[in-house]
Motif scaffolding. Structure first.
Motif, PDB file in Angstrom:
ATOM      1  N   ILE A  33     -39.734  22.528   2.371  1.00 55.15           N
ATOM      2  CA  ILE A  33     -38.441  23.126   2.029  1.00 55.15           C
ATOM      3  C   ILE A  33     -38.633  24.510   1.427  1.00 55.15           C
ATOM      4  N   THR A  34     -39.660  24.640   0.589  1.00 58.72           N
ATOM      5  CA  THR A  34     -39.934  25.948  -0.026  1.00 58.72           C
ATOM      6  C   THR A  34     -40.254  26.998   1.032  1.00 58.72           C
ATOM      7  N   HIS A  35     -41.071  26.617   2.002  1.00 61.52           N
ATOM      8  CA  HIS A  35     -41.437  27.556   3.068  1.00 61.52           C
ATOM      9  C   HIS A  35     -40.207  27.936   3.902  1.00 61.52           C
ATOM     10  N   LEU A  36     -39.373  26.959   4.221  1.00 60.70           N
ATOM     11  CA  LEU A  36     -38.178  27.254   5.014  1.00 60.70           C
ATOM     12  C   LEU A  36     -37.222  28.169   4.263  1.00 60.70           C
ATOM     13  N   MET A  37     -37.088  27.963   2.962  1.00 60.82           N
ATOM     14  CA  MET A  37     -36.184  28.794   2.179  1.00 60.82           C
ATOM     15  C   MET A  37     -36.731  30.202   1.970  1.00 60.82           C
ATOM     16  N   THR A  43     -36.888  30.836  10.001  1.00 63.69           N
ATOM     17  CA  THR A  43     -36.341  29.482  10.131  1.00 63.69           C
ATOM     18  C   THR A  43     -35.124  29.480  11.037  1.00 63.69           C
ATOM     19  N   THR A  44     -34.258  30.469  10.870  1.00 65.69           N
ATOM     20  CA  THR A  44     -33.071  30.569  11.726  1.00 65.69           C
ATOM     21  C   THR A  44     -33.462  30.790  13.177  1.00 65.69           C
ATOM     22  N   LEU A  45     -34.435  31.662  13.413  1.00 64.93           N
ATOM     23  CA  LEU A  45     -34.926  31.877  14.780  1.00 64.93           C
ATOM     24  C   LEU A  45     -35.482  30.592  15.369  1.00 64.93           C
ATOM     25  N   TRP A  46     -36.220  29.855  14.563  1.00 62.51           N
ATOM     26  CA  TRP A  46     -36.802  28.581  15.024  1.00 62.51           C
ATOM     27  C   TRP A  46     -35.698  27.592  15.394  1.00 62.51           C
ATOM     28  N   LEU A  47     -34.664  27.499  14.582  1.00 59.48           N
ATOM     29  CA  LEU A  47     -33.568  26.560  14.848  1.00 59.48           C
ATOM     30  C   LEU A  47     -32.785  26.964  16.095  1.00 59.48           C
TER      31      LEU A  47
END
Length: 266
Positions: A33-37, A43-47
């Motif tokens: 979660i820390t890495h995603l935040m 993260t948005t690009l990945w999603l």
């Protein structure tokens, strides 16, 4: 007295082996979660890339139900969102001058934003989603590996194996994408003659294909065009080839060479 009270407090506390301290600590956040935040844009690009892959599969395999055309549009919209965000990463400072526009049109993300706009309201073709699907799949691999490593070194081994196989075939996949982009040009012409597309679609797509040919970071369109030309000239040079086919092939090669833009150096 202070030492005695401290020992009594330690003795009264329940024993702990330290295995669950991190999970029980108030306010503790997992490394994932820390890495995603901390990497919100990535993260948005990945999603958006994962969403692109899912929607493309739902369109290509309609056995799951739903409206195929809606999945077709969602795939292109997700790809457009990915391209726009990536373009903002590459060129965060917008300038209203010709130099900025020239530089903008050299970006691959700008090419595919244009690609999505071209095909968004056109007749749905599986071929037009193949580049979106494969690019999203390839570009999602790196961040997915990071996520899996944060989840644990042995988590989801089948996904890790799939990523390894995809990365081993990266060059072949990029070549296949370039071939698909090239063969989409005659496909757009066929759509016009069958009445399933606007008359302007081939002209817009030609502009996209010329930008892909001149791409600074992706040379595969130039490589595939060169290989097609060499293969055609080799086949036409054989004595078995009819003269009319030979002449027509060389005329087509000459026209395509005149239409091809000058590739920009990286």
């Amino acid at each position: 007295m202070a030492d005695t009270n401290g020992n009594r407090e330690n003795n009264d506390a329940p024993p702990s082996d330290g295995s669950g301290d991190a999970q029980q600590r108030p306010g503790h956040t997992s490394p994932l979660i820390t890495h995603l935040m901390q990497n919100k844009v990535e993260t948005t690009l990945w999603l958006t890339r994962i969403f692109t892959v899912v929607c493309a599969i739902m369109f290509m395999l309609p056995i799951f139900g739903g409206n195929p055309y809606s999945f077709y549009q969602r795939t292109l919209l997700a790809t457009a969102a990915t391209s726009a965000l990536r373009m903002h990463q590459r060129m965060p400072h917008v300038q209203l001058n010709m130099d900025f526009l020239r530089l903008l049109f050299t970006e691959d993300s700008c090419h595919y934003l244009m690609y999505c706009i071209i095909f968004l309201n056109s007749y749905p073709m599986t071929m037009s989603l193949i580049p979106c699907f494969l690019f999203a799949l390839l570009h999602a691999c790196s961040f997915t590996k990071t996520v899996l490593n944060l989840m644990g070194p042995t988590s989801l081994m089948f996904v890790r194996n799939m990523i390894t196989k995809l990365e081993a075939q990266q060059v072949n996949i990029l070549r296949f994408i370039a071939s698909t982009e090239i063969f989409l040009m005659p496909a757009t012409v066929i759509l016009v003659f069958t009445g399933k597309s606007s008359f302007f679609l081939p002209f817009l797509y030609y502009r996209f294909l010329s930008l892909r040919y001149a791409s600074r970071r992706n040379p595969y369109n130039r490589i595939i065009f060169s290989e097609f030309r060499q293969a055609t000239e080799y086949l036409c040079s054989k004595p078995q080839c009819p003269q009319i086919v030979r002449n027509l092939s060389f005329k087509c090669i000459s026209i395509i060479c005149r239409l091809a833009p000058v590739a920009t150096a990286q």
